[in-house]
Design an enzyme around this catalytic site. Structure first.
Site, short mmCIF file in Angstrom:
data_model
loop_
_atom_site.label_atom_id
_atom_site.label_comp_id
_atom_site.label_asym_id
_atom_site.label_seq_id
_atom_site.Cartn_x
_atom_site.Cartn_y
_atom_site.Cartn_z
NE ARG A 92 -3.52 1.90 2.77
CZ ARG A 92 -3.83 2.29 4.15
NH1 ARG A 92 -3.52 1.77 5.04
NH2 ARG A 92 -4.89 3.23 4.08
CG ASP A 152 -16.44 2.51 2.81
OD1 ASP A 152 -15.78 1.52 2.73
OD2 ASP A 152 -16.28 3.56 2.24
NE ARG A 155 -19.34 -1.42 -1.11
CZ ARG A 155 -18.07 -1.11 -1.41
NH1 ARG A 155 -17.18 -0.71 -0.53
NH2 ARG A 155 -17.61 -1.09 -2.71
CG HIS A 179 -12.38 4.23 1.37
ND1 HIS A 179 -13.58 3.57 1.48
CD2 HIS A 179 -11.90 4.13 0.11
CE1 HIS A 179 -13.68 2.82 0.27
NE2 HIS A 179 -12.69 3.15 -0.58
#
Length: 317
Positions: A92, A152, A155, A179
Site C-alpha cells: 500500500r 461504505d 453499503r 476508507h
C-alpha cells in the site's frame, strides 16, 4: 439563486471509475458542461464520442468535450479519478508513493490554469490523496473534498435495511474513519426510522449483535469480493461521486460521509478522514461531530493515527 449559473465539471482520469461517473452524471442531468481529461487521449476522445451519442436520451442538455489541464480555469469542480492501481507484490505504501507523484503533477497543472473551484478526490488511498491535494493546491480546506466513506456508508445502510426489512433510505447510520481496513461503524448513533439500532436489538430476539458484526465485515470487505468477481469496483463509487457533485452544485447543505479535514473535531488534527459533513456550494461547510461511544472513539483515533503515520514522511511541516 444558482438556477441561471452554468455548472462546469472537469473529470481527470477516464478509467473504470471516471467513465462510470461521467455516464451517471449525464444520466442524472446535474451538470451543464463536462470536460474529460486523460493522459490516454484516445480513451478520453472515445468516451466523449460515446457519451455524446447518448445525449439524445439524457434528461437535460449537456456539453461533453475533451479537455486539457489549461481548460480548468472556469470549472466549478475538478474530480480526480486518475492514478496508479495496486499491482501484485506492491505494498500500500508503494501505491501511496506512486500516486503522490502523479497527484503533484495533476494538481500543479490544474492550479496553473487559474482554477479556484472545488476538488473532489476519488483515487485511493483517498484520505491520503485528498490531504495531498489540499497541500499541493494551497486552496482552503473546505474546497478540497474526498469521497471518503460515502460508498461504505451506502453499503452499510443497504445491508442494515435488508436486515431490519426497511428501505435503506429509512436507515441513518455512518461508516467513519479511513476508507480502508481501519474504518468503523458508528452503531451508537445509528437508527432506523428514528429508533436507535441498539433499542431495536432489545425488542426482538431475532436480532443479534453477531449479525451486526457480520454486516460490518461485509461492508468493510465488499470491495475485495467485487474485485474477485469482476476485477474492479466502479458503479457504486461513481454514484457516490455524483451524489457529492449534486450536493455541491445544488447548494444542498446535505450531510454526507466524505473525507474532510479535521482541526480538533473528534479530538484529531491535520488529517483528512471519513466523517459526516455538511456539503454545499462552498464544498465542506462544516464537519458533523457525532457523539461516539468510548470504544468507537478509540477505534477512530487508531484509524486517524494510521493515516497520519503514512502522511508524516511526505508532509513534514
Amino acid at each position: 439563486m444558482l438556477s441561471n449559473k452554468v455548472s462546469r465539471v472537469a473529470l481527470i482520469g477516464t478509467g473504470f471509475v471516471g467513465s462510470s461517473y461521467a455516464f451517471a452524471l449525464m444520466n442524472q442531468g446535474i451538470v451543464d458542461e463536462l470536460l474529460l481529461i486523460d493522459l490516454n487521449k484516445d480513451k478520453a476522445f472515445g468516451d466523449v464520442m460515446d457519451l455524446n451519442h447518448g445525449k439524445v436520451f439524457a434528461p437535460n442538455p449537456i456539453s461533453i468535450k475533451y479537455g486539457e489541464y489549461k481548460d480548468c480555469t472556469e470549472m466549478d469542480l475538478v474530480v480526480i479519478c486518475a492514478g496508479a492501481n495496486q499491482k501484485p507484490g506492491e505494498t500500500r505504501l508503494d501505491l501511496v508513493e506512486k500516486n503522490l507523484k502523479i497527484f503533484k503533477s495533476i494538481v500543479d497543472q490544474v492550479m496553473a490554469s487559474g482554477f479556484h473551484g472545488i476538488f473532489l478526490v476519488a483515487t485511493n488511498p483517498v484520505d491520503i490523496l485528498t490531504y495531498a491535494t489540499w497541500r499541493y493546491s494551497g486552496l482552503p480546506k473546505n474546497q478540497v473534498v474526498g469521497s471518503g466513506t460515502i460508498l461504505d456508508t451506502a453499503r452499510f445502510r443497504f445491508l442494515l435495511g435488508d436486515y431490519f426489512k426497511v428501505a435503506p433510505t429509512s436507515v441513518h447510520a455512518y461508516i467513519i474513519g479511513e476508507h480502508g481496513d481501519s474504518e468503523l461503524p458508528a452503531y451508537s448513533s445509528a437508527d432506523v426510522a428514528g429508533i436507535p439500532v441498539y433499542k431495536l436489538m432489545k425488542r426482538a430476539a431475532e436480532y443479534k449483535m453477531e449479525d451486526l458484526d457480520e454486516i460490518f465485515v461485509n461492508v468493510r470487505d465488499a470491495a475485495y469480493k467485487i474485485i474477485e468477481g469482476k476485477g474492479a469496483t466502479y458503479y457504486g463509487i461513481a454514484m457516490g461521486l455524483v451524489r457529492i457533485t449534486k450536493a455541491i452544485l445544488s447548494n444542498e447543505n446535505s450531510v454526507l460521509t466524505v473525507s474532510a479535514y479535521l482541526d480538533g473535531q473528534y479530538g484529531e488534527k491535520d488529517v483528512y478522514i471519513g466523517v459526516p459533513a455538511v456539503i454545499n456550494r462552498e464544498g465542506i461547510r462544516e464537519v458533523v461531530e457525532l457523539e461516539l461511544a468510548e470504544d468507537e472513539q478509540e477505534k477512530f483515533h487508531q484509524s486517524a493515527t494510521i493515516l497520519k503515520d503514512i502522511l508524516k514522511p511526505h508532509f513534514n511541516k
